[in-house]
Design a protein around this motif. Structure first.
Motif, PDB file in Angstrom:
ATOM      1  N   TYR A 360       0.813  -1.215   0.000  1.00 54.35           N
ATOM      2  CA  TYR A 360       0.000   0.000   0.000  1.00 54.35           C
ATOM      3  C   TYR A 360       0.850   1.271   0.000  1.00 54.35           C
ATOM      4  O   TYR A 360       0.321   2.365  -0.023  1.00 54.35           O
ATOM      5  N   ASN A 361       2.165   1.116   0.089  1.00 55.16           N
ATOM      6  CA  ASN A 361       3.084   2.253  -0.054  1.00 55.16           C
ATOM      7  C   ASN A 361       2.852   3.318   1.015  1.00 55.16           C
ATOM      8  O   ASN A 361       2.626   4.495   0.722  1.00 55.16           O
ATOM      9  N   VAL A 362       2.892   2.881   2.273  1.00 56.90           N
ATOM     10  CA  VAL A 362       2.614   3.755   3.414  1.00 56.90           C
ATOM     11  C   VAL A 362       3.907   4.032   4.176  1.00 56.90           C
ATOM     12  O   VAL A 362       4.683   3.120   4.448  1.00 56.90           O
ATOM     13  N   THR A 363       4.125   5.284   4.528  1.00 54.45           N
ATOM     14  CA  THR A 363       5.262   5.668   5.367  1.00 54.45           C
ATOM     15  C   THR A 363       4.742   6.310   6.643  1.00 54.45           C
ATOM     16  O   THR A 363       3.905   7.215   6.599  1.00 54.45           O
ATOM     17  N   ARG A 364       5.248   5.837   7.778  1.00 51.76           N
ATOM     18  CA  ARG A 364       4.921   6.460   9.066  1.00 51.76           C
ATOM     19  C   ARG A 364       6.029   7.430   9.423  1.00 51.76           C
ATOM     20  O   ARG A 364       7.201   7.073   9.433  1.00 51.76           O
ATOM     21  N   HIS A 365       5.651   8.663   9.717  1.00 48.83           N
ATOM     22  CA  HIS A 365       6.605   9.687  10.120  1.00 48.83           C
ATOM     23  C   HIS A 365       6.309  10.067  11.572  1.00 48.83           C
ATOM     24  O   HIS A 365       5.222  10.560  11.878  1.00 48.83           O
ATOM     25  N   VAL A 366       7.255   9.790  12.461  1.00 49.75           N
ATOM     26  CA  VAL A 366       7.054  10.111  13.877  1.00 49.75           C
ATOM     27  C   VAL A 366       7.047  11.626  14.048  1.00 49.75           C
ATOM     28  O   VAL A 366       7.998  12.315  13.675  1.00 49.75           O
ATOM     29  N   TRP A 367       5.962  12.148  14.598  1.00 50.89           N
ATOM     30  CA  TRP A 367       5.789  13.596  14.796  1.00 50.89           C
ATOM     31  C   TRP A 367       5.378  13.808  16.253  1.00 50.89           C
ATOM     32  O   TRP A 367       4.193  13.806  16.593  1.00 50.89           O
ATOM     33  N   PRO A 368       6.343  13.973  17.160  1.00 51.13           N
ATOM     34  CA  PRO A 368       6.031  14.003  18.592  1.00 51.13           C
ATOM     35  C   PRO A 368       5.507  15.341  19.105  1.00 51.13           C
ATOM     36  O   PRO A 368       5.252  15.490  20.299  1.00 51.13           O
ATOM     37  N   TRP A 369       5.332  16.305  18.218  1.00 48.63           N
ATOM     38  CA  TRP A 369       5.002  17.675  18.636  1.00 48.63           C
ATOM     39  C   TRP A 369       3.488  17.852  18.798  1.00 48.63           C
ATOM     40  O   TRP A 369       2.735  17.716  17.837  1.00 48.63           O
ATOM     41  N   ILE A 370       3.051  18.157  19.997  1.00 53.02           N
ATOM     42  CA  ILE A 370       1.619  18.235  20.281  1.00 53.02           C
ATOM     43  C   ILE A 370       1.039  19.541  19.746  1.00 53.02           C
ATOM     44  O   ILE A 370       1.730  20.557  19.658  1.00 53.02           O
ATOM     45  N   LYS A 371      -0.239  19.497  19.359  1.00 50.01           N
ATOM     46  CA  LYS A 371      -0.986  20.666  18.868  1.00 50.01           C
ATOM     47  C   LYS A 371      -0.266  21.346  17.702  1.00 50.01           C
ATOM     48  O   LYS A 371      -0.036  22.548  17.702  1.00 50.01           O
ATOM     49  N   THR A 372       0.101  20.583  16.681  1.00 50.08           N
ATOM     50  CA  THR A 372       0.851  21.154  15.552  1.00 50.08           C
ATOM     51  C   THR A 372       0.382  20.582  14.218  1.00 50.08           C
ATOM     52  O   THR A 372       1.196  20.333  13.337  1.00 50.08           O
ATOM     53  N   GLN A 373      -0.911  20.368  14.053  1.00 48.11           N
ATOM     54  CA  GLN A 373      -1.369  19.748  12.813  1.00 48.11           C
ATOM     55  C   GLN A 373      -1.074  20.618  11.600  1.00 48.11           C
ATOM     56  O   GLN A 373      -0.658  20.115  10.552  1.00 48.11           O
ATOM     57  N   GLU A 374      -1.274  21.931  11.717  1.00 51.85           N
ATOM     58  CA  GLU A 374      -0.989  22.811  10.584  1.00 51.85           C
ATOM     59  C   GLU A 374       0.478  22.739  10.191  1.00 51.85           C
ATOM     60  O   GLU A 374       0.816  22.632   9.002  1.00 51.85           O
ATOM     61  N   ALA A 375       1.368  22.774  11.191  1.00 48.42           N
ATOM     62  CA  ALA A 375       2.806  22.678  10.912  1.00 48.42           C
ATOM     63  C   ALA A 375       3.154  21.320  10.316  1.00 48.42           C
ATOM     64  O   ALA A 375       3.972  21.219   9.394  1.00 48.42           O
ATOM     65  N   GLY A 376       2.533  20.265  10.835  1.00 50.34           N
ATOM     66  CA  GLY A 376       2.791  18.931  10.305  1.00 50.34           C
ATOM     67  C   GLY A 376       2.371  18.797   8.850  1.00 50.34           C
ATOM     68  O   GLY A 376       3.063  18.179   8.040  1.00 50.34           O
ATOM     69  N   PHE A 377       1.227  19.396   8.503  1.00 51.94           N
ATOM     70  CA  PHE A 377       0.785  19.345   7.108  1.00 51.94           C
ATOM     71  C   PHE A 377       1.713  20.162   6.202  1.00 51.94           C
ATOM     72  O   PHE A 377       1.954  19.781   5.057  1.00 51.94           O
ATOM     73  N   SER A 378       2.230  21.273   6.710  1.00 51.04           N
ATOM     74  CA  SER A 378       3.205  22.042   5.933  1.00 51.04           C
ATOM     75  C   SER A 378       4.472  21.225   5.709  1.00 51.04           C
ATOM     76  O   SER A 378       5.050  21.215   4.612  1.00 51.04           O
TER      77      SER A 378
END
Length: 598
Positions: A360-378
């Motif tokens: 399925y070509n899935v990559t998990r990226h560990v993103w430990p930063w809380i309350k940062t969805q906008e930054a994560g999408f950027s």
């Protein structure tokens, strides 16, 4: 020949030239120094004024690890480096430790790793770690509980194994010389290379949501060489843009000429302490941000050419939901998945590994930063830029549905459904027909519990069939190269560069079923916290009338007596019928994800 001549000849034969003695002496001295240097890596140092320093043998960490882990240590030139705590970040509900030295596998630690807290009088206490995760190719993150009252936030780690260097154990500590702890309220936490610029993600700038700020008050500062040794930022460049939690700066010329060397360089942001401050008067934000180069990301082998359609999401404890979401949208044509894991502890990493092994070509990226969805999408938009023509940004409870019921789609109407890969064909059509459309917006219908009291056994697409009548907002599929350089977004959509425009898809062409209000046990977990930066948590007493909240619920996680019947204005079985007709096994009637449910 007399005896005196013979003695002189023997002396000439046995006597070595002076320069040979000098070379031998130098070699011996150099070898001795090398031995001392090697011993310094393995011999613990301690003093009466500080806690003992004990470095655990890397071999003890490999006793149950995989061959991949062993190989990673052997690649260090045969030396066994001690684990070191590089950074600590104090969050509202835990302390995050960044550990380097070897690649860490969760199974390698078992239950032996503990967090160690020091009191003011020199005593210490231990607590079990909350979780461990791989963070990059050089180390891991360890989450520890908050320190007890009157104990320091400079948390260390204790390893319970008896396999120690020199066979000596002094209280079982890894005590690190780095004694700092950063506050999550003020720190540079990520950095990504983007062409001739670097994008730095920063907490503590207090920039307004969905607004661009004056970049002249910011600069970027780059550390070269051994950061742990000198703690100095040697190069400075000006900011090109600043918005929300993101500052974009030009790269120093020395890095611009060789961008491959940028990877791993520590960077931070400087800002003026007040409006009238001079240019050199800058306050530097504490930093753990090291530059990430998406083009050198080795987790996935790049194919030639770009994928037509990718998807990016941020999740917290969605192990049960993600298989249905990936399987369904892969059928519609999504080719590549970027999953940003925001501190999950429900085994989602194993589910993603399974999905990836199933192609399925899935990559998990560990993103430990809380309350940062906008930054994560950027961050994800930058990462996907070189791989994807279009990227869909959505949550795992949101599903595209293409009814194709309008005039002009008579052929598809006769089929009774949208064919396989239809979503990918839709975006590919925009690529070929327009050079100015940079965003495709799709309206969302919010579904309720649909009379259910427990999770639907066939998944959300079949189980939830009652929704609110009017759509709420929209979600977007974006062309990454059309996104504005500020990377401004409000989760649902990005700001576009000048010259690009968005298009709203008619609801008769496509709609998103948003399974927002599920059965109470699922919604209550969602109630616990939210990942968006500028959206209030369910429990916070603010913006209670916002469409981001559950109407009438308030801020208490108490199930209303009529919850199963709430948010039900229109019965809508379109996606349910579509899924059962196209994805169910012909012989058993089972859906692809059913066998994986408990």
């Amino acid at each position: 020949m007399d005896s005196s001549d013979q003695r002189r000849k023997r002396k000439r034969i046995t006597r070595q030239p002076y320069y040979l003695l000098s070379v031998r002496s130098l070699v011996m001295c150099f070898s001795f120094l090398i031995c001392i240097y090697m011993l310094s890596y393995t011999t613990p140092l301690s003093s009466s004024s500080s806690p003992p320093v004990l470095l655990a043998s890397s071999l003890s960490l490999l006793s149950s690890s995989t061959s991949r882990t062993v190989k990673s240590v052997q690649n260090l030139g045969g030396l066994l480096y001690p684990l070191r705590i590089k950074n600590r970040v104090l969050f509202p509900d835990h302390v995050l430790l960044f550990v380097s030295g070897v690649v860490i596998k969760k199974k390698s630690f078992g239950g032996e790793l503990e967090c160690v807290y020091y009191g003011a009088n020199g005593n210490f206490v231990k607590q079990k770690v909350i979780s461990i995760d791989e963070y990059d190719e050089f180390g891991a993150i360890v989450r520890c509980p908050l320190p007890p009252l009157n104990y320091s936030g400079v948390v260390n780690l204790s390893w319970g194994s008896k396999n120690w260097i020199l066979g000596k154990k002094i209280n079982g500590f890894w005590v690190n010389f780095n004694r700092s702890v950063e506050s999550w309220e003020n720190v540079a936490y990520e950095a990504t290379l983007d062409g001739d610029s670097v994008v730095v993600f920063v907490k503590g700038l207090n920039l307004r949501p969905d607004r661009e700020s004056d970049p002249r008050q910011f600069t970027c500062h780059f550390a070269l060489g051994k950061w742990e040794r000198n703690k100095k930022f040697m190069l400075t460049t000006r900011a090109l843009s600043a918005a929300q939690e993101i500052v974009r700066c030009s790269l120093p010329m020395s890095i611009r000429k060789n961008p491959d060397k940028a990877r791993g360089v520590r960077v931070t942001v400087g800002m003026k302490p007040h409006v009238r401050a001079r240019a050199h008067e800058r306050v530097l934000v504490p930093s753990m941000a090291k530059i990430f180069n998406p083009r050198l990301d080795g987790k996935k082998k790049r194919r030639e050419g770009k994928y037509d359609l990718c998807a990016c999401t941020m999740v917290w404890n969605q192990a049960r939901a993600i298989r249905e979401w990936v399987t369904y949208h892969s059928w519609l044509g999504v080719e590549r998945w970027f999953v940003y894991d925001n501190n999950s502890d429900d085994g989602i990493d194993e589910v993603i590994e399974e999905l990836d092994s199933e192609n399925y070509n899935v990559t998990r990226h560990v993103w430990p930063w809380i309350k940062t969805q906008e930054a994560g999408f950027s961050h994800c938009a930058l990462r996907a830029k070189d791989e994807c023509n279009w990227v869909s940004f959505m949550d795992v409870d949101e599903y595209f549905y293409l009814p194709y019921s309008t005039p002009g789609h008579e052929r598809l109407g006769k089929l009774g459904y949208a064919p396989q890969d239809s979503l990918r064909a839709l975006v590919a059509n925009f690529s070929s027909s327009s050079t100015t459309i940079g965003e495709i917006r799709t309206s969302c219908h919010s579904f309720g519990p649909s009379g259910l009291n427990s999770r639907p056994v066939k998944g959300v697409t079949v189980g939830y069939t009652c929704r609110l009548q009017s759509p709420e907002r929209h979600k977007s599929i974006i062309r990454p190269d059309a996104i504005d350089t500020t990377l401004l977004n409000v989760v649902h959509h990005f700001h576009l560069k000048k010259g690009f425009e968005y298009v709203n898809l008619p609801q008769s062409i496509a709609i998103i079923n948003h399974y927002k209000y599920q059965v109470w046990e699922v919604f209550r977990a969602k109630f616990y916290r939210r990942v968006a930066t500028y959206v209030a948590d369910w429990r916070e007493n603010q913006n209670e009338g916002s469409r981001d909240r559950a109407p009438g619920l308030g801020t208490e996680a108490i199930e209303p007596p009529d919850w199963p019947q709430k948010f039900c204005e229109v019965w809508d079985t379109g996606l349910r019928d579509f899924v059962l007709a196209n994805l169910a096994d012909v012989s058993t009637g089972l859906l692809p994800w059913e066998a994986h449910y408990d």
